[in-house]
Write a protein that holds these residues in place. Sequence first.
Motif, PDB file in Angstrom:
ATOM      1  N   ARG A  13       0.817  -1.216   0.000  1.00  0.00           N
ATOM      2  CA  ARG A  13       0.000   0.000   0.000  1.00  0.00           C
ATOM      3  C   ARG A  13       0.851   1.267   0.000  1.00  0.00           C
ATOM      4  O   ARG A  13       0.523   2.244  -0.672  1.00  0.00           O
ATOM      5  CB  ARG A  13      -0.922  -0.010   1.225  1.00  0.00           C
ATOM      6  CG  ARG A  13      -1.920   1.131   1.277  1.00  0.00           C
ATOM      7  CD  ARG A  13      -2.740   1.074   2.544  1.00  0.00           C
ATOM      8  NE  ARG A  13      -3.762   2.099   2.585  1.00  0.00           N
ATOM      9  CZ  ARG A  13      -5.023   1.910   2.214  1.00  0.00           C
ATOM     10  NH1 ARG A  13      -5.389   0.732   1.754  1.00  0.00           N
ATOM     11  NH2 ARG A  13      -5.904   2.893   2.273  1.00  0.00           N
ATOM     12  N   ARG A  14       1.956   1.238   0.763  1.00  0.00           N
ATOM     13  CA  ARG A  14       2.742   2.459   0.916  1.00  0.00           C
ATOM     14  C   ARG A  14       4.127   2.112   1.425  1.00  0.00           C
ATOM     15  O   ARG A  14       4.315   1.135   2.161  1.00  0.00           O
ATOM     16  CB  ARG A  14       2.035   3.413   1.895  1.00  0.00           C
ATOM     17  CG  ARG A  14       2.733   4.732   2.160  1.00  0.00           C
ATOM     18  CD  ARG A  14       1.976   5.545   3.208  1.00  0.00           C
ATOM     19  NE  ARG A  14       2.722   6.737   3.579  1.00  0.00           N
ATOM     20  CZ  ARG A  14       2.577   7.924   3.001  1.00  0.00           C
ATOM     21  NH1 ARG A  14       1.687   8.070   2.045  1.00  0.00           N
ATOM     22  NH2 ARG A  14       3.304   8.962   3.390  1.00  0.00           N
ATOM     23  N   VAL A 209       3.792   6.361 -10.669  1.00  0.00           N
ATOM     24  CA  VAL A 209       4.087   6.851  -9.325  1.00  0.00           C
ATOM     25  C   VAL A 209       5.181   7.907  -9.398  1.00  0.00           C
ATOM     26  O   VAL A 209       6.127   7.781 -10.186  1.00  0.00           O
ATOM     27  CB  VAL A 209       4.550   5.706  -8.392  1.00  0.00           C
ATOM     28  CG1 VAL A 209       4.597   6.190  -6.947  1.00  0.00           C
ATOM     29  CG2 VAL A 209       3.655   4.491  -8.516  1.00  0.00           C
ATOM     30  N   THR A 270       4.765   1.433  -5.612  1.00  0.00           N
ATOM     31  CA  THR A 270       5.177   2.481  -4.675  1.00  0.00           C
ATOM     32  C   THR A 270       6.622   2.859  -4.932  1.00  0.00           C
ATOM     33  O   THR A 270       7.409   2.057  -5.451  1.00  0.00           O
ATOM     34  CB  THR A 270       5.049   2.013  -3.211  1.00  0.00           C
ATOM     35  OG1 THR A 270       5.863   0.844  -3.033  1.00  0.00           O
ATOM     36  CG2 THR A 270       3.608   1.680  -2.860  1.00  0.00           C
TER      37      THR A 270
END
Length: 299
Positions: A13-14, A209, A270
Amino acid sequence: MAWRFQLSNRPIRRLDILSGQRSLLAVWPNAHQVHYFDLQHGTKLEHRNFAEPDPPQRDLPVWGEYLQALVAPNGLMLPVVQGSHLTLYTTADRSVQLIRQGNLFTLSVSGNEAPLEIEPDADIVLISMDRAGGLLVFLDRLGRVHIYQRRVRIGIFDTDLAIGSDSFPQLVIPDGGASIMVGDGQQIVMLEPSGRIRRRFVTHYAYGVLACSPDGRLLTASDLDSGVIRVYNASNMLLTHQRFAVDLLVDAKRAQLLPVSESTSAAIGTLAITNKGALAFSTMGLVCVSNLSRMKMVS
């Protein structure tokens, strides 16, 4: 320094690089769990599951206990934590905190809370906070940026970006808030904290990203089609380094954690980069830490 590990078979997710006396990589497999790794060696330190107070009553001791749990093993506060009821954005010294609960925004400055008024009916897509000074920027669905210096609204500024359902909106602010970088997957617009557009850059590829170094010197982007990671000098948007993500993965030492198979063919999900060029990225549940010295320099 180059290592990789497969945390799961689901997308990460991050990623947050927490630079300090001991720099850490915080890996978020979901909104309620974070894993901490030593950035230099890839050693896993611990993982934490967050139980947000229900409902979050910030005048009770349980709220202070929750905030303390958000401090990483090296003493730094996590920059963004998304809970069940709210999302919390925090400066590095914890003096400024933005609390989002749906369409309600509360700004806490040195413990003094007050509502932060956002333009009515603004469809906020992304939020970013300068970790050093508390500059706040909101990106809405119309491609406008709403800029605040703590409680003071600087203004609302149109970037002419196309923020549609098929775009990849991005919003990043380096520490100190010297610049604001917004994008839609094809363009990158750089603004000054005053809202004036400093530069507009159109990439020759669709990117997924963006990430910038804390000092704002380095800007990195992922190529959606080829899987190349590119690093730019953010002051003039000249390309300095690039390499296929799959090559960086192969070049990294394996630090397997779970009995799951590695997949290097997925898109980059990410990105994070430090002032010294340490680079972290993920493809699905596979995380890699590398650096500029392992990328190809572009003359």
